[in-house]
Design an enzyme around this catalytic site. Sequence first.
Site, PDB file in Angstrom:
ATOM      1  CB  SER A  79      -0.831   0.104   1.299  1.00  0.00           C
ATOM      2  OG  SER A  79      -1.580   1.145   1.389  1.00  0.00           O
ATOM      3  CG  ASP A 125      -5.064   3.412   0.665  1.00  0.00           C
ATOM      4  OD1 ASP A 125      -5.988   2.659   0.739  1.00  0.00           O
ATOM      5  OD2 ASP A 125      -3.791   2.665   1.054  1.00  0.00           O
ATOM      6  N   GLY A 141      -0.602   2.034   9.694  1.00  0.00           N
ATOM      7  CA  GLY A 141       0.066   1.901  11.058  1.00  0.00           C
ATOM      8  C   GLY A 141      -1.086   1.550  12.244  1.00  0.00           C
ATOM      9  CG  ASP A 192      -6.429  -1.832   3.115  1.00  0.00           C
ATOM     10  OD1 ASP A 192      -5.369  -1.662   3.690  1.00  0.00           O
ATOM     11  OD2 ASP A 192      -6.787  -0.828   2.243  1.00  0.00           O
ATOM     12  N   GLY A 204      -3.341  -3.375   8.860  1.00  0.00           N
ATOM     13  CA  GLY A 204      -2.851  -4.114   9.873  1.00  0.00           C
ATOM     14  C   GLY A 204      -2.427  -5.339   9.610  1.00  0.00           C
TER      15      GLY A 204
HETATM   16  C1  DX5 Z   1      -5.664   3.142   5.383  1.00  0.00           C
HETATM   17  C2  DX5 Z   1      -5.642   2.219   3.720  1.00  0.00           C
HETATM   18  C3  DX5 Z   1      -4.572   0.991   4.147  1.00  0.00           C
HETATM   19  C4  DX5 Z   1      -3.318   1.775   4.604  1.00  0.00           C
HETATM   20  C5  DX5 Z   1      -2.945   0.247   5.347  1.00  0.00           C
HETATM   21  O1  DX5 Z   1      -7.202   3.030   5.685  1.00  0.00           O
HETATM   22  O2  DX5 Z   1      -6.751   1.872   3.393  1.00  0.00           O
HETATM   23  O3  DX5 Z   1      -4.193   0.680   2.929  1.00  0.00           O
HETATM   24  O4  DX5 Z   1      -2.278   2.097   3.986  1.00  0.00           O
HETATM   25  O5  DX5 Z   1      -1.895   0.371   6.298  1.00  0.00           O
HETATM   26  P1  DX5 Z   1      -1.285  -0.745   7.235  1.00  0.00           P
HETATM   27  O6  DX5 Z   1      -0.806  -1.779   6.428  1.00  0.00           O
HETATM   28  O7  DX5 Z   1      -0.029   0.133   7.776  1.00  0.00           O
HETATM   29  O8  DX5 Z   1      -2.404  -1.006   8.103  1.00  0.00           O
HETATM   30 ZN    ZN Z   2      -6.163   0.727   1.497  1.00  0.00          ZN
END
Ligand code: DX5
Ligand code: ZN
Length: 224
Positions: A15, A42, A155, A181, A183
Amino acid sequence: MSWREWIRTVEVEPSLYGADFAHLGDQVESLLRAECRVFHFDIGDGHFVEPVTMGPIVLQAIAPLVHHHSGVFDVHLMVESPAKYFAPVAAAGGDSVTFHYEAADDVPATIRAAREAGLQAGVAFSPETEPETVAAVAADADIVLCMAIHPGFSGQPFREETFARVERLRTALPDVPIQVDGGVNADNIRRLREAGATLFVAASAIFAADDLPRAYRRLVQTLA
Ligand code: DX5
Ligand code: ZN
């Protein structure tokens, strides 16, 4: 391969929201060298989610590099009125758009509008939405995205109830590829696969590492 073909396989999708934007091209190139071919992008509008993230002009800058290596862009629309974004995303080089159930008045019509713009269509849903409610209107989608966090920021910690939510979605929609998507990391990815997901989005688990290709490959290998 086209996005239609990629979604039939098992994929880890970096992402780009978690990338270092001062080195975006270099980071994407290092992941392409590690054989990554599906990238998640995103778009947050400051309304449906609090942050304004990035938009079509950033996508347009990076899409040629990814397409040159036969990669694809999966665009996650965390926005109100998602259909407004379909044409600009398609023009900027997006291959698919995944819009939120919570932001669409008419999910089947919004799927059709995405396809008319030349895009594949996904339907995302947030932790407060029941998987069966989404399944009832998303059977025609190319993918369904089960959020494992409240959309908005990278994050955040993975929500443990996601395993059961993916299983419920898999039961309700046996044939639609399921994406997760939020964590996603080496500790939960395998169990998510067992629950029925095949497309795994990860920002922090890749971009917070010193060695991005290694972090990407670790997730891929954990699934093998
Ligand atoms: C946030 C985005 C995600 C985000 C995931 O809501 O949709 O794609 O970048 O980030 P991580 O993998 O750190 O949770
Ligand atoms: Zn996303």
